[in-house]
Structure formats: structure tokens, C-alpha cells
Design an enzyme around this catalytic site. Sequence first.
Site, PDB file in Angstrom:
ATOM      1  N   HIS A 100     -64.169   1.934 -27.002  1.00 21.10           N
ATOM      2  CA  HIS A 100     -63.594   0.637 -26.649  1.00 21.10           C
ATOM      3  C   HIS A 100     -63.990  -0.455 -27.654  1.00 21.10           C
ATOM      4  CE1 HIS A 100     -62.129   1.683 -22.581  1.00 21.10           C
ATOM      5  NE2 HIS A 100     -63.130   2.547 -22.586  1.00 21.10           N
ATOM      6  N   GLU A 159     -62.658  -3.289 -27.837  1.00 17.38           N
ATOM      7  CA  GLU A 159     -62.526  -4.582 -27.166  1.00 17.38           C
ATOM      8  C   GLU A 159     -63.832  -5.034 -26.518  1.00 17.38           C
ATOM      9  OE1 GLU A 159     -61.273  -1.600 -23.933  1.00 17.38           O
ATOM     10  OE2 GLU A 159     -61.244  -1.771 -26.119  1.00 17.38           O
ATOM     11  N   CYS A 213     -58.829   4.725 -24.971  1.00 17.20           N
ATOM     12  CA  CYS A 213     -59.425   5.523 -23.900  1.00 17.20           C
ATOM     13  C   CYS A 213     -58.319   6.142 -23.032  1.00 17.20           C
ATOM     14  CB  CYS A 213     -60.411   4.684 -23.097  1.00 17.20           C
ATOM     15  SG  CYS A 213     -61.577   5.679 -22.121  1.00 17.20           S
TER      16      CYS A 213
END
Length: 232
Positions: free
Chosen positions: A204, A206, A87
Site C-alpha cells: 500500500h 497510499e 492489494c
Amino acid sequence: MKAAIIVFPGTNRERDMALALHRATGRRPLMLWHAEAALPRGLDLAVLAGGFSYGDYLRCGAMAAHSPIMRAVREFAARGGHVLGVCNGFQILCEAGMLPGALLRNASLRFLSMDCHMRVERSDTAFTRRFPPGAVFRATMAHGDGNYFADTATLDRLEGEGLVALRYVTPAGEATPEANRNGAARNIAGIYSENLRVMGLMPHPENQVDPEIDGTDGLPLFQSLADSLVAA
């Protein structure tokens, strides 16, 4: 695998990234403030996490690209080190000249906060070895400037040299305009450097590393890095 997460003023995803790396590797990454002039010895991976570095003044990532630590990150990459930018981290890598192209305002001119699906364009890199060829996985979009742009010659080179890492697709794996919510050129969600050791992506992964918190779709990316860099 020894990893460090670079923290800039306005970074806000460093702890999510740290949890993802810890889950994949069993080791806690270092947190490194942007004013540092050097990376730790023996580092395997440098990570630029998401957020709004310097409040996204000027252009997203433009000020962070000139932070003291970025000279060390560029030198680390030039020596063959692995770098992951997610990002805002992707935006910083482009602004720093470590990846080609730029991230523009979303085509809708709105901040996007939603799930998307991405197709893995090759599964033979340090970032993707745990994904089957052509795998589609879900991740979370959270950006206002995720519209990847490059001139036609650069896009053709990325395609021709196999440097497109990820593409926005439908859950069935089709790269349609409807799947491309931010308007990115050729549905590109992530790219590699020429030596395949620097990767930038907008969504993302994660967010999806825990079966009890939104699933584990993104975990293979971090496990791939652990496999590749521990073996190296």
C-alpha cells in the site's frame, strides 16, 4: 487529473487512496459505487483500492471482477485509460483478466501486516516517473493472499517485456528470499499490462504520503501519475 476510485462492498482503503491522490494532485477523486454501469466522461485514472471485496468469498477479487462497473473499467483500459489496482485491487485486475497471473495464499498461510521494501524496475512509466532508476521505497503489506503466481512462460514474458513493475527487496535493494515475505514468484510485488497503462501491486503506497503519518515513500507514485496524466 480526473480520477475515480471504484468502491465495492468490503472495500476499506478508498479514503486512504483518496487522500493520497488529493495530496499529489490537489483534486479530490470521485467515489464510484460498483453497481454503476459507466465511468465519468473525461476520466484520466480509475483506481481499485484495497480491502476485502465481497468478504473475499470464493477467491479474493473473483466476485468484484464481475461487478457491473468492471465492464466499463475494461473498456476504459482498452481505450488507453490508466488503471491502478492496489492489494485487493490487484487481485480484482487479475481475476478480471486485465493483468496476467493470480494472487495465492501467502507462503506462510498467515495474514501479513508489516512494512516491506520494493525496488522500482523501470522509471519511465506513468506510475514511476518521479522515482530514480532502481529506487527502493518502503510501503505497508496488509494481505493474506499476496503470493503472486504465474506459469513460467508468463513470468519469462513479463521479465522479457519489462512488465515487472516492482520487486520485493531488502532496504539495500537486493531481491532475496528473506525480503519476499509472501512467497511471490521472482519477488514480484507489482506488474504492468502490455501497454504499461494498467498497474497492479500488493503493498500500500497510499500509507506513506504524509510526512507526519509514516513518511512519504509512496508519494512519488501518485505524483508520477499526476505529472503524466495532467501533461497528457
